[in-house]
Motif scaffolding. Structure first.
Motif, PDB file in Angstrom:
ATOM      1  N   SER A 268     -28.431  -8.594 -37.474  1.00 48.48           N
ATOM      2  CA  SER A 268     -29.067  -7.322 -37.801  1.00 48.48           C
ATOM      3  C   SER A 268     -30.537  -7.307 -37.367  1.00 48.48           C
ATOM      4  CB  SER A 268     -28.949  -7.070 -39.306  1.00 48.48           C
ATOM      5  OG  SER A 268     -29.601  -5.877 -39.668  1.00 48.48           O
ATOM      6  N   ARG A 271     -30.772  -7.093 -33.573  1.00 51.18           N
ATOM      7  CA  ARG A 271     -30.465  -5.732 -33.087  1.00 51.18           C
ATOM      8  C   ARG A 271     -31.726  -4.839 -33.125  1.00 51.18           C
ATOM      9  NH1 ARG A 271     -25.163  -5.403 -36.339  1.00 51.18           N
ATOM     10  NH2 ARG A 271     -23.506  -5.683 -34.784  1.00 51.18           N
ATOM     11  N   LYS A 272     -32.463  -4.936 -34.228  1.00 51.41           N
ATOM     12  CA  LYS A 272     -33.663  -4.105 -34.374  1.00 51.41           C
ATOM     13  C   LYS A 272     -34.693  -4.427 -33.290  1.00 51.41           C
ATOM     14  CE  LYS A 272     -33.220  -3.320 -39.349  1.00 51.41           C
ATOM     15  NZ  LYS A 272     -33.840  -3.499 -40.689  1.00 51.41           N
ATOM     16  N   LYS A 273     -34.769  -5.697 -32.927  1.00 54.39           N
ATOM     17  CA  LYS A 273     -35.754  -6.093 -31.914  1.00 54.39           C
ATOM     18  C   LYS A 273     -35.299  -5.748 -30.498  1.00 54.39           C
ATOM     19  CE  LYS A 273     -37.921  -9.664 -34.736  1.00 54.39           C
ATOM     20  NZ  LYS A 273     -38.368 -11.078 -34.872  1.00 54.39           N
ATOM     21  N   GLU A 275     -33.949  -2.674 -29.905  1.00 57.13           N
ATOM     22  CA  GLU A 275     -33.834  -1.213 -29.901  1.00 57.13           C
ATOM     23  C   GLU A 275     -34.640  -0.557 -28.791  1.00 57.13           C
ATOM     24  OE1 GLU A 275     -34.968  -0.047 -33.810  1.00 57.13           O
ATOM     25  OE2 GLU A 275     -32.956  -0.354 -34.674  1.00 57.13           O
ATOM     26  N   ASP A 277     -34.255  -0.902 -25.752  1.00 54.40           N
ATOM     27  CA  ASP A 277     -33.380  -0.613 -24.615  1.00 54.40           C
ATOM     28  C   ASP A 277     -31.984  -0.309 -25.144  1.00 54.40           C
ATOM     29  OD1 ASP A 277     -31.830  -0.547 -22.299  1.00 54.40           O
ATOM     30  OD2 ASP A 277     -32.998  -2.138 -21.325  1.00 54.40           O
ATOM     31  N   SER A 278     -31.556   0.945 -24.942  1.00 51.69           N
ATOM     32  CA  SER A 278     -30.239   1.357 -25.457  1.00 51.69           C
ATOM     33  C   SER A 278     -29.077   0.703 -24.719  1.00 51.69           C
ATOM     34  CB  SER A 278     -30.108   2.887 -25.365  1.00 51.69           C
ATOM     35  OG  SER A 278     -30.215   3.302 -24.000  1.00 51.69           O
ATOM     36  N   LYS A 281     -26.839  -4.020 -26.439  1.00 60.17           N
ATOM     37  CA  LYS A 281     -26.191  -3.835 -27.734  1.00 60.17           C
ATOM     38  C   LYS A 281     -25.432  -5.096 -28.147  1.00 60.17           C
ATOM     39  CE  LYS A 281     -25.399   1.142 -27.049  1.00 60.17           C
ATOM     40  NZ  LYS A 281     -24.374   2.197 -26.980  1.00 60.17           N
TER      41      LYS A 281
END
Length: 300
Positions: A268, A271-273, A275, A277-278, A281
């Motif tokens: 988790s 993932r935040k770090k 964000e 670049d979409s 994932k």
């Protein structure tokens, strides 16, 4: 990097050689003790025949033979004679003690003089290494001339039990230290910085493994050590499903056991770090593990 890997390999080979030599030494010591025991048992049988000879001489017989010593069990023997004889209990005890008391594997024993016709006990005594446990009776009474056999039973020695206990204990100890040292020298799998490049291009960011950073348009996103190893594992296997068990093993192998929720927590945070670049994932593949989805494969 090459020298470091060679040094590590050399240490492991040296340790393996040391453990191998120790193992051979322990095995050699065990079998050496066994050979020594076999020699002492053979020597004991020679002493018993000598005892038979001395008993005949004490009886005044210097001509007839001592028959072959009969081995009843590993620790019980029967001395037999060609002709009838007489004996004095004190002389018999003196003879046996002279030859047996200081002999290896012969400190504790029981002597019974048996009548040949019915195997009844005509006389007997017990000698112990601890003199207080000796059992002696009827000394000084000459026994009538008859056909006798001298049965001598030795107390089983504990040397064999000790030897195998020593062997098993030594091997277990060697195995334990071998495991500890080999584990301490074992490099991290797939995550050691010495085995990979220090920088990767991940989408719009530069992944600096050595300094634990993501650099995006001149801005820096700091990563923890665990986040760095986790992202490196994903970056090396883009668009592949990585099982949870493999992630836990490769990320936390040298740091103890990790609970399942800890992995989810780090995923988790990572993932935040990402964000910025979409196209980057980390998705959950239910019942299997995680996949790092990206259209931008890592480049150096």
């Amino acid at each position: 990097m090459f020298n470091s890997r060679n040094l590590l390999s050399g240490k492991r080979k040296y340790l393996f050689g040391l453990l191998l030599l120790s193992f051979i030494g322990v095995i050699g010591a065990a079998f050496s003790n066994e050979d020594s025991d076999d020699f002492d048992f053979a020597r004991r049988e020679v002493l018993l025949r000598r005892i038979g000879h001395e008993i005949l001489l004490q009886s005044g017989d210097s001509i007839s033979r001592v028959l072959p010593v009969k081995k009843i069990t590993k620790n019980e023997y029967l001395i037999q004679f060609e002709k009838e004889l007489t004996f004095q209990p004190d002389s018999l005890m003196s003879i046996t003690r002279r030859f047996l008391d200081n002999a290896p594997l012969s400190n504790n024993y029981i002597v019974n003089v048996l009548n040949c016709n019915n195997s009844s006990v005509a006389y007997g005594y017990a000698i112990s290494k601890n003199k207080k446990d000796n059992i002696v009776a009827c000394i000084g009474r000459t026994q009538p001339k008859a056909c006798y056999g001298i049965n001598i039973k030795f107390k089983p020695t504990s040397s064999k039990t000790f030897k195998y206990g020593y062997l098993l204990g030594s091997l277990s100890l060697l195995g334990f230290f071998g495991f500890i040292f080999l584990k301490s020298f074992k490099p991290k799998k797939a995550l050691s910085n010495s085995q990979h490049n220090d920088t990767f291009t991940l989408g719009a960011a530069l992944f600096d493994v050595k300094n634990k950073k993501l650099i995006v348009n001149g801005k820096t996103i700091d990563l923890t050590g665990t986040e760095t190893r986790l992202l490196l594992l994903f970056a090396l296997h883009p668009n592949e499903i990585i099982e949870r068990s493999r992630i836990q093993k490769e990320i936390w192998e040298d740091e103890g056991v990790v609970v399942g929720r800890s992995l989810d927590m780090f995923i988790s945070k990572l993932r935040k770090k990402l964000e910025f670049d979409s196209n980057l994932k980390i998705v959950v593949v239910r019942g299997k593990g995680y996949k790092f989805e990206t259209n931008n494969l890592p480049k150096t």
